[in-house]
Motif scaffolding. Structure first.
Motif, PDB file in Angstrom:
ATOM      1  N   ARG A 170      -0.859   5.621   3.759  1.00 52.30           N
ATOM      2  CA  ARG A 170       0.527   5.227   4.069  1.00 52.30           C
ATOM      3  C   ARG A 170       0.915   5.496   5.519  1.00 52.30           C
ATOM      4  NH1 ARG A 170       2.823   9.022  -0.562  1.00 52.30           N
ATOM      5  NH2 ARG A 170       1.308  10.321   0.542  1.00 52.30           N
ATOM      6  N   LYS A 202       4.940 -11.123   0.517  1.00 49.18           N
ATOM      7  CA  LYS A 202       4.804  -9.951  -0.339  1.00 49.18           C
ATOM      8  C   LYS A 202       3.393  -9.374  -0.254  1.00 49.18           C
ATOM      9  CE  LYS A 202       8.351 -11.484  -3.577  1.00 49.18           C
ATOM     10  NZ  LYS A 202       8.694 -11.790  -4.991  1.00 49.18           N
ATOM     11  N   LYS A 239       8.852   5.272   0.355  1.00 46.95           N
ATOM     12  CA  LYS A 239      10.119   4.631   0.694  1.00 46.95           C
ATOM     13  C   LYS A 239      10.173   4.270   2.174  1.00 46.95           C
ATOM     14  CE  LYS A 239      15.132   5.294   0.530  1.00 46.95           C
ATOM     15  NZ  LYS A 239      16.238   6.226   0.172  1.00 46.95           N
ATOM     16  N   TRP A 278       8.018   1.228   2.751  1.00 44.36           N
ATOM     17  CA  TRP A 278       8.678   0.025   2.216  1.00 44.36           C
ATOM     18  C   TRP A 278       9.750  -0.470   3.182  1.00 44.36           C
ATOM     19  CZ3 TRP A 278      13.401  -1.867   0.975  1.00 44.36           C
ATOM     20  CH2 TRP A 278      13.459  -2.977   0.120  1.00 44.36           C
ATOM     21  N   GLN A 292       7.570  -7.491   1.976  1.00 45.78           N
ATOM     22  CA  GLN A 292       8.006  -6.695   0.837  1.00 45.78           C
ATOM     23  C   GLN A 292       6.800  -6.055   0.185  1.00 45.78           C
ATOM     24  OE1 GLN A 292      10.204  -8.836  -2.139  1.00 45.78           O
ATOM     25  NE2 GLN A 292      10.512  -7.028  -3.426  1.00 45.78           N
ATOM     26  N   LEU A 293       6.783  -4.735   0.142  1.00 41.77           N
ATOM     27  CA  LEU A 293       5.693  -3.986  -0.464  1.00 41.77           C
ATOM     28  C   LEU A 293       5.982  -3.794  -1.944  1.00 41.77           C
ATOM     29  CD1 LEU A 293       3.064  -2.324  -0.136  1.00 41.77           C
ATOM     30  CD2 LEU A 293       4.512  -0.338   0.353  1.00 41.77           C
TER      31      LEU A 293
END
Length: 305
Positions: A181, A196, A206, A209, A218-219
C-alpha cells in the motif's frame, strides 16, 4: 521447444522496433566535439535484433538455465537462424547493453491499453533460500527480507497491473520489505490508468483509496471480517471474484517464463531476466482473460463474466 516460425515472428517484430530505435538515436545524436577523446565502437557479429530475440525466446522455452539453452538450442538447433552467434561467455557479457532497448520495447510494444477495468497484485521474487541469506552476496545491499502469505523470504517484490484481457498495463519492482500500500510506489504504478482497480485485502487502506480517487480511479477490495460491510454494485462483486486472473499471470511468469530463480550472478542480468520474462509473456498466443458482456435488463446494467 517452440517452432522456428515463432522465432522468426518474434525476430521480425523486434527488428522493426530496433530499426525505429536506431533512427531515433541518429536524430538525437549530436556531432562529436573536435578534440574530444574518441573510443572504439566495434560492432558485434550479431545484430541487436538477434540478441534481443534470443533473450526473449529463452523465457518461452523449457530450459531452466540460460547456458544449456544457448549451447544446445541457439548454437545447435538454431544455427541456421543465427549463423554468426557469439560464444556463450561473450553473449553474457554484452547482454546488459540492451537494457534500454528492451525496456522501451516492453513499454511501447508489449504493454496493453487500459480499458477502465484493472487488476492489481504483487508477487515475491526470491533471490536465495532462507537458509543462505547470511551467505548471499549478489543482492546483499539491494534485497531485503519480507513476508508474504507463504511466509518469510529474501528478495524483491514485483507489482503488476493487468486488464481483463490478460494484458500487462504496468509493473514496478521494489524491495521485499516494502508495503503493497505504499502510496509512492502505487502512484507510479497507476500513472496511466483510469476507471476501477480490483485488488485483494492487502491493498485495503483509506488513504490509498482517497489518493487513487483524487486521480480519477476507484480502488475496490474485499473487507475484513471485523469491518462493517459496505454497499457494492453487482458488477463490482462479480469482477472482484475474477481477481484470480492476475494471480494466474504471476503463476505463468514464475513457472513458464522463469522470472524467479536463485542463480543470478549479477544485478544487471537479474534486471535483464525480468524484462525478458515480461516481454515473453506478451508474446503468449493465449493469455488468461475474462469474457465480459454487458446486458441491460429493465434498465439495469449487469456484467456476466
Amino acid at each position: 521447444m517452440f517452432s522456428k516460425d515463432k522465432v522468426t515472428e518474434i525476430f521480425c517484430t523486434v527488428d522493426d522496433f530496433c530499426k525505429e530505435f536506431d533512427l531515433r538515436i541518429k536524430e538525437l545524436k549530436q556531432v562529436q566535439v573536435s578534440g574530444e577523446k574518441r573510443y572504439r565502437n566495434r560492432c558485434l557479429s550479431m545484430s541487436d535484433s538477434e540478441i534481443l530475440t534470443i533473450l526473449i525466446c529463452f523465457h518461452l522455452g523449457a530450459h531452466k538455465t540460460f547456458k544449456h539453452y544457448y549451447q544446445q538450442i541457439v548454437q545447435d538447433h538454431w544455427a541456421d537462424l543465427f549463423p554468426n552467434n557469439l560464444s556463450y561467455n561473450r553473449f553474457v557479457e554484452v547482454q546488459s547493453r540492451y537494457f534500454v532497448v528492451m525496456a522501451l520495447f516492453l513499454k511501447e510494444k508489449g504493454l496493453g491499453k487500459c480499458t477502465g477495468i484493472s487488476f492489481m497484485d504483487s508477487t515475491t521474487l526470491k533471490v536465495c533460500r532462507n537458509q543462505r541469506i547470511h551467505n548471499h552476496k549478489v543482492f546483499k545491499t539491494l534485497a531485503a527480507r519480507g513476508k508474504s502469505s507463504m511466509g518469510w523470504f529474501f528478495g524483491f517484490k514485483l507489482h503488476l497491473v493487468c486488464n481483463e484481457k490478460g494484458e500487462l498495463l504496468s509493473f514496478y519492482l521494489t524491495k521485499g520489505n516494502v508495503d503493497d500500500r505504499n502510496p509512492k510506489h502505487i502512484k507510479k504504478l497507476t500513472e496511466q490508468l483510469f476507471g476501477k482497480i480490483y485488488a485483494d485485502k492487502g491493498y485495503l487502506s483509506k488513504a490509498l483509496w482517497e489518493m487513487l480517487f483524487a486521480d480519477g480511479m476507484q480502488l475496490i477490495t474485499k473487507v475484513r471480517k471485523n469491518m462493517k460491510g459496505h454497499i457494492m454494485e453487482l458488477k463490482d462483486k462479480l469482477l472482484l471474484r475474477k481477481r484470480a486472473i492476475i494471480e494466474t499471470i504471476n503463476d505463468e511468469l514464475k513457472n513458464l517464463c522463469q522470472i524467479e530463480h536463485t542463480r543470478h550472478r549479477s544485478v544487471n542480468n537479474f534486471i535483464m531476466n525480468i524484462l525478458g520474462a515480461l516481454i515473453a509473456y506478451c508474446f503468449f498466443p493465449k493469455k488468461p482473460s475474462l469474457n465480459i458482456e454487458e446486458v441491460k435488463v429493465n434498465q439495469l446494467s449487469l456484467t456476466i463474466a
